[in-house]
Design a protein around this motif. Structure first.
Motif, short mmCIF file in Angstrom:
data_model
loop_
_atom_site.label_atom_id
_atom_site.label_comp_id
_atom_site.label_asym_id
_atom_site.label_seq_id
_atom_site.Cartn_x
_atom_site.Cartn_y
_atom_site.Cartn_z
N MET A 87 0.35 -56.71 -21.44
CA MET A 87 -0.76 -57.20 -20.63
C MET A 87 -0.60 -56.76 -19.19
O MET A 87 -1.57 -56.40 -18.52
CB MET A 87 -0.86 -58.73 -20.72
N GLU A 88 0.63 -56.78 -18.67
CA GLU A 88 0.87 -56.29 -17.31
C GLU A 88 0.45 -54.84 -17.19
O GLU A 88 -0.15 -54.44 -16.19
CB GLU A 88 2.35 -56.44 -16.94
N ALA A 89 0.75 -54.05 -18.20
CA ALA A 89 0.37 -52.64 -18.18
C ALA A 89 -1.16 -52.48 -18.20
O ALA A 89 -1.71 -51.67 -17.46
CB ALA A 89 0.99 -51.90 -19.37
N THR A 90 -1.82 -53.29 -19.00
CA THR A 90 -3.28 -53.25 -19.05
C THR A 90 -3.87 -53.60 -17.69
O THR A 90 -4.80 -52.94 -17.22
CB THR A 90 -3.80 -54.23 -20.12
N LEU A 91 -3.34 -54.63 -17.06
CA LEU A 91 -3.84 -55.04 -15.75
C LEU A 91 -3.56 -53.96 -14.69
O LEU A 91 -4.39 -53.74 -13.81
CB LEU A 91 -3.22 -56.37 -15.34
N ALA A 95 -5.79 -49.79 -11.12
CA ALA A 95 -5.87 -48.39 -10.69
C ALA A 95 -7.29 -47.86 -10.82
O ALA A 95 -7.79 -47.15 -9.93
CB ALA A 95 -4.91 -47.54 -11.51
N LEU A 96 -7.97 -48.22 -11.89
CA LEU A 96 -9.34 -47.77 -12.08
C LEU A 96 -10.27 -48.37 -11.03
O LEU A 96 -11.15 -47.68 -10.50
CB LEU A 96 -9.82 -48.11 -13.49
N VAL A 97 -10.08 -49.64 -10.74
CA VAL A 97 -10.91 -50.29 -9.72
C VAL A 97 -10.65 -49.66 -8.36
O VAL A 97 -11.58 -49.43 -7.58
CB VAL A 97 -10.64 -51.82 -9.70
N ASP A 144 -14.37 -52.19 -18.15
CA ASP A 144 -14.90 -53.21 -19.05
C ASP A 144 -13.78 -54.18 -19.36
O ASP A 144 -12.78 -53.81 -19.98
CB ASP A 144 -15.42 -52.55 -20.32
N LEU A 145 -13.92 -55.39 -18.89
CA LEU A 145 -12.89 -56.40 -19.10
C LEU A 145 -13.20 -57.32 -20.28
O LEU A 145 -12.59 -58.37 -20.42
CB LEU A 145 -12.70 -57.22 -17.82
N THR A 146 -14.13 -56.88 -21.12
CA THR A 146 -14.49 -57.67 -22.29
C THR A 146 -13.24 -57.95 -23.12
O THR A 146 -12.46 -57.05 -23.41
CB THR A 146 -15.52 -56.91 -23.16
N GLY A 147 -13.05 -59.17 -23.46
CA GLY A 147 -11.92 -59.55 -24.29
C GLY A 147 -10.65 -59.89 -23.53
O GLY A 147 -9.71 -60.42 -24.12
N ARG A 183 -0.91 -62.55 -9.93
CA ARG A 183 -1.09 -61.71 -8.74
C ARG A 183 -1.94 -60.48 -9.07
O ARG A 183 -2.83 -60.11 -8.30
CB ARG A 183 0.27 -61.30 -8.16
N SER A 184 -1.71 -59.88 -10.21
CA SER A 184 -2.51 -58.72 -10.63
C SER A 184 -3.97 -59.11 -10.81
O SER A 184 -4.87 -58.38 -10.39
CB SER A 184 -1.98 -58.13 -11.94
N LEU A 185 -4.19 -60.24 -11.44
CA LEU A 185 -5.57 -60.70 -11.64
C LEU A 185 -6.26 -60.99 -10.31
O LEU A 185 -7.44 -60.69 -10.13
CB LEU A 185 -5.60 -61.94 -12.54
N ASP A 186 -5.52 -61.57 -9.37
CA ASP A 186 -6.09 -61.83 -8.04
C ASP A 186 -6.48 -60.52 -7.35
O ASP A 186 -7.56 -60.41 -6.77
CB ASP A 186 -5.09 -62.61 -7.17
N ARG A 187 -5.59 -59.51 -7.43
CA ARG A 187 -5.92 -58.21 -6.83
C ARG A 187 -7.10 -57.56 -7.53
O ARG A 187 -7.99 -56.99 -6.89
CB ARG A 187 -4.71 -57.28 -6.90
N LEU A 188 -7.14 -57.69 -8.83
CA LEU A 188 -8.24 -57.12 -9.61
C LEU A 188 -9.56 -57.79 -9.23
O LEU A 188 -10.56 -57.13 -9.00
CB LEU A 188 -7.95 -57.28 -11.10
N ARG A 189 -9.53 -59.09 -9.15
CA ARG A 189 -10.74 -59.86 -8.77
C ARG A 189 -11.21 -59.44 -7.38
O ARG A 189 -12.40 -59.22 -7.15
CB ARG A 189 -10.46 -61.35 -8.80
N ALA A 190 -10.28 -59.30 -6.45
CA ALA A 190 -10.63 -58.89 -5.09
C ALA A 190 -11.21 -57.48 -5.08
O ALA A 190 -12.16 -57.20 -4.34
CB ALA A 190 -9.40 -58.98 -4.19
N GLY A 191 -10.68 -56.60 -5.89
CA GLY A 191 -11.17 -55.23 -5.93
C GLY A 191 -12.52 -55.08 -6.59
O GLY A 191 -13.26 -54.14 -6.28
N LEU A 192 -12.86 -56.00 -7.47
CA LEU A 192 -14.15 -55.92 -8.16
C LEU A 192 -15.30 -56.36 -7.26
O LEU A 192 -16.43 -55.95 -7.46
CB LEU A 192 -14.14 -56.79 -9.43
N GLY A 193 -15.02 -57.19 -6.29
CA GLY A 193 -16.08 -57.67 -5.42
C GLY A 193 -16.93 -58.72 -6.11
O GLY A 193 -16.62 -59.18 -7.21
#
Length: 91
Positions: free
Chosen positions: A26-30, A35-37, A44-47, A79-89
């Motif tokens: 899961m860490e690798a997926t995040l 990186a993509l964001v 697509d974060l479905t699932g 922490r990864s989810l927080d960064r991801l959320r911030a990057g998505l806007g």
């Protein structure tokens, strides 16, 4: 013929290995999602929520000895989810 069943310690160690491997995956997926964001690519974060829910359930069922290692992994994922959320806007 089949030998003795594995000891409780061996079973618990294997359970811990499996949950830790799932957390690592899961860490690798995040990390890939982050990186993509960062490259402004659509993702697509479905699932993802379901998968994290299953991981949390597995962590709750894991042996107590695995708790410190799992805590470190889960804190890193938050922490990864927080960064991801911030990057998505905003949605």
């Amino acid at each position: 013929m089949f030998g003795e069943p594995p000891s409780r310690e061996a079973v618990e160690a294997r359970q811990a290995e499996i949950v830790l491997a799932a957390a690592e995956a899961m860490e690798a997926t995040l990390s890939v999602a982050e990186a993509l964001v960062a490259e402004r690519r659509r993702i697509d974060l479905t699932g993802l929520e379901d998968e994290i829910g299953r991981l949390c359930a597995a962590a709750l069922a894991a042996p107590r000895a695995a708790a410190p290692a799992l805590r470190v992994r889960f804190e890193a994922m938050v922490r990864s989810l927080d960064r991801l959320r911030a990057g998505l806007g905003p949605p």
